[in-house]
Design an enzyme around this catalytic site. Structure first.
Site, short mmCIF file in Angstrom:
data_model
loop_
_atom_site.label_atom_id
_atom_site.label_comp_id
_atom_site.label_asym_id
_atom_site.label_seq_id
_atom_site.Cartn_x
_atom_site.Cartn_y
_atom_site.Cartn_z
N CYS A 1 0.84 -1.20 0.00
CA CYS A 1 0.00 0.00 0.00
C CYS A 1 0.88 1.24 0.00
CB CYS A 1 -0.88 0.06 1.25
SG CYS A 1 -2.05 -1.27 1.43
N ASP A 2 0.32 2.32 -0.54
CA ASP A 2 0.98 3.61 -0.44
C ASP A 2 -0.07 4.70 -0.56
OD1 ASP A 2 3.97 4.56 -0.33
OD2 ASP A 2 2.86 6.04 -1.50
N SER A 3 0.14 5.81 0.13
CA SER A 3 -0.83 6.90 0.14
C SER A 3 -0.17 8.24 -0.16
CB SER A 3 -1.51 7.01 1.51
OG SER A 3 -2.18 5.82 1.85
#
EC number: 3.6.1.9
Length: 191
Positions: free
Chosen positions: A69-71
């Site tokens: 995941c990455d935001s």
């Protein structure tokens, strides 16, 4: 068992709170080397790179899926990851206060069978965030807590940042670091 390819304590806590059995392995991906002009594509590329890096090191057959995941926060045409320092965090907050931003989280799940990838899927979930119209003193106090320096966009909804967000349109857990509703759709029911 799910293997989370992330160093984020917030993502780990979300999985723990949702009672999703998991382990954590940091990917070591150099995020600065991955670029895209569109935030949804950028976070998907980053999430995929993390998931693939960890999957490439997989030796444990009890792992049935790897999640990367990455935001990032998109605000007025700019992409905000973690602020570099307190001054950058303050400057961002002075711009963001009283306005909406889009928090994009890329998710990449690689399903495995005996350490061999059998399928992968990537998706970006976007949540609109309305920031409170904070005074300069409130911004200074929040930034001095150190919390904004640890998070994409410079706020942590699950911490003190929960008091500086007025409204969300979209997935709450996505803002913290991963969309639990999306993960529920992706994982088998008996996971």
């Amino acid at each position: 068992m799910l293997l989370l390819a992330s160093a984020s304590p917030a993502r780990r806590r979300l999985l723990e709170q949702a009672c999703i059995p998991h382990r954590v392995q940091v990917s070591g991906v150099d995020e600065d080397g991955i670029h895209h002009s569109e935030p949804p594509q950028l976070v998907c590329l980053l999430a995929e790179a993390k998931a693939k890096a960890v999957h490439g090191q997989l030796t444990d057959p009890s792992i049935h899926a790897v999640l990367g995941c990455d935001s990032v926060l998109a605000f007025e045409g700019e992409v905000f990851g973690k602020p570099a320092d307190a001054e950058e965090a303050k400057a961002r907050w002075r711009r963001m206060r009283g306005h909406w931003g889009d928090l994009h989280t890329g998710h990449c799940l690689i399903a495995t069978s005996s350490t061999t990838a059998i399928s992968s899927q990537c998706q970006c979930i976007t949540t609109r965030v309305l920031f409170a119209d904070l005074s300069d003193a409130e911004i200074d106090a929040y930034v001095s807590s150190g919390e904004p320096l640890q998070c994409a966009g410079g706020f942590a909804l699950e911490g003190r940042g929960g008091c500086v967000v007025e409204r969300l349109n979209g997935c709450y857990s996505n803002v913290i670091g991963l969309s639990l509703p999306l993960l529920r759709q992706w994982l088998p029911q008996d996971f």
